[in-house]
Design a protein around this motif. Sequence first.
Motif, short mmCIF file in Angstrom:
data_model
loop_
_atom_site.label_atom_id
_atom_site.label_comp_id
_atom_site.label_asym_id
_atom_site.label_seq_id
_atom_site.Cartn_x
_atom_site.Cartn_y
_atom_site.Cartn_z
N ARG A 128 -33.49 -3.62 22.78
CA ARG A 128 -32.74 -4.53 23.64
C ARG A 128 -32.24 -5.74 22.87
O ARG A 128 -31.07 -6.11 22.94
N LEU A 129 -33.13 -6.37 22.11
CA LEU A 129 -32.75 -7.58 21.38
C LEU A 129 -31.77 -7.28 20.25
O LEU A 129 -30.80 -8.02 20.04
N VAL A 130 -32.00 -6.21 19.53
CA VAL A 130 -31.10 -5.86 18.42
C VAL A 130 -29.72 -5.50 18.95
O VAL A 130 -28.69 -5.93 18.41
N SER A 131 -29.65 -4.69 20.00
CA SER A 131 -28.35 -4.31 20.54
C SER A 131 -27.63 -5.51 21.15
O SER A 131 -26.40 -5.63 21.05
N GLY A 132 -28.40 -6.44 21.75
CA GLY A 132 -27.80 -7.67 22.25
C GLY A 132 -27.22 -8.51 21.12
O GLY A 132 -26.11 -9.05 21.23
N ALA A 133 -27.97 -8.60 20.02
CA ALA A 133 -27.49 -9.36 18.86
C ALA A 133 -26.22 -8.75 18.29
O ALA A 133 -25.27 -9.46 17.93
N LEU A 134 -26.19 -7.43 18.19
CA LEU A 134 -25.01 -6.76 17.64
C LEU A 134 -23.79 -6.95 18.53
O LEU A 134 -22.68 -7.19 18.04
N MET A 135 -23.97 -6.86 19.84
CA MET A 135 -22.85 -7.05 20.75
C MET A 135 -22.32 -8.49 20.67
O MET A 135 -21.10 -8.71 20.62
N LEU A 136 -23.20 -9.45 20.63
CA LEU A 136 -22.77 -10.85 20.54
C LEU A 136 -22.10 -11.13 19.20
O LEU A 136 -21.13 -11.88 19.13
N TRP A 137 -22.62 -10.53 18.12
CA TRP A 137 -21.99 -10.69 16.81
C TRP A 137 -20.57 -10.12 16.84
O TRP A 137 -19.64 -10.71 16.31
N LEU A 138 -20.41 -8.96 17.49
CA LEU A 138 -19.09 -8.35 17.60
C LEU A 138 -18.14 -9.25 18.37
O LEU A 138 -16.97 -9.43 17.98
N LEU A 139 -18.61 -9.85 19.46
CA LEU A 139 -17.76 -10.75 20.25
C LEU A 139 -17.34 -11.96 19.42
O LEU A 139 -16.18 -12.39 19.48
N LEU A 140 -18.28 -12.51 18.66
CA LEU A 140 -17.93 -13.66 17.82
C LEU A 140 -16.96 -13.26 16.72
O LEU A 140 -16.06 -14.02 16.37
N TYR A 141 -17.14 -12.07 16.15
CA TYR A 141 -16.23 -11.59 15.10
C TYR A 141 -14.82 -11.46 15.64
O TYR A 141 -13.84 -11.88 15.01
N LEU A 142 -14.69 -10.88 16.83
CA LEU A 142 -13.37 -10.71 17.44
C LEU A 142 -12.75 -12.07 17.76
O LEU A 142 -11.54 -12.27 17.62
N ARG A 143 -13.58 -13.02 18.14
CA ARG A 143 -13.07 -14.35 18.47
C ARG A 143 -12.60 -15.08 17.21
O ARG A 143 -11.57 -15.74 17.21
N ARG A 144 -13.36 -14.93 16.12
CA ARG A 144 -12.96 -15.57 14.86
C ARG A 144 -11.68 -14.97 14.33
O ARG A 144 -10.87 -15.66 13.71
N SER A 145 -11.50 -13.68 14.56
CA SER A 145 -10.28 -13.03 14.05
C SER A 145 -9.03 -13.56 14.75
O SER A 145 -7.92 -13.38 14.26
N ARG A 146 -9.23 -14.24 15.87
CA ARG A 146 -8.10 -14.84 16.58
C ARG A 146 -7.85 -16.28 16.15
O ARG A 146 -7.03 -17.00 16.73
#
Length: 278
Positions: free
Chosen positions: A29-47
């Motif tokens: 649960r914690l690892v998958s949550g961390a990965l999803m949040l990292w992906l969201l931040l990555y997509l946000r930075r790319s903008r």
Amino acid sequence: MLPLSANSWFCRVALRDTGIDAASFTSIRLVSGALMLWLLLYLRRSRGRAPLPASESGNWLSAWALFGYAVLFSFAYLELTAGTGALLLFGAVQVTMIGLGLRRGERLDIVQVTGVVLAFSGLVGLLLPGLSAPPPLAGAMMLGAGICWGVYSMRGQGARDPTRVTAGNFMRTVPITAALSLFMLGQASIDTAGFAYAVASGALTSALGYVLWYSVVPLIKSVTAATVQLSVPVIVAVGGVALLGEPITLRLVLAAAAVLGGIALVILEKSRNAAGAE
């Protein structure tokens, strides 16, 4: 509130009906949550969004509080029904946050004190010995999970970018929960269904659920946001009956009325006092 409520359903059904153990569920649960949040931040930075200071990326104390909530939550749901667990968790979170607010200098009037006493009495009544009482150790663990989440929530108040702070805290839990998994390796058990529930709890109802909540909160009044949260234990209990086939006892109904009613008194009176001071 549905994604936040679904955390209880996913955890309970995974630990009751699949082969996954509580420690593995917590880690996934914690690892998958961390990965999803990292992906969201990555997509946000790319903008091209400007970065915030490092202080807005979480901290270790909050990460430990988040881990404490997650691991106690999982182990408690080995024995608790979804509705009972959600009520104990929610009540402990709110009482903890009120207590920390008092420590910071906030004051309660007689109506709010009555609400706190009523809510605390509901929690005590739920845990008193009896045929429908939850197992004492599981109940204590869920109260501990609520205290940890209350501390975590108070520490996160005022963050300019809650999503980034939440992501930083989730990422910090990864080595902690990896150590837990190694310690419990001899009892580890994972199957496909349990793994899927844990990923859904981490990536969807936790990570995306928190992002959605933080996006909505600035658009509504604080008292509305606080009051809406009162629905979570009710939604979980109803879902526990409809989806998991769990019973609702008279003890749970009376305890829910006391806990939710008491907390509602505190929230609404605080709003009335704030309006009167303006």
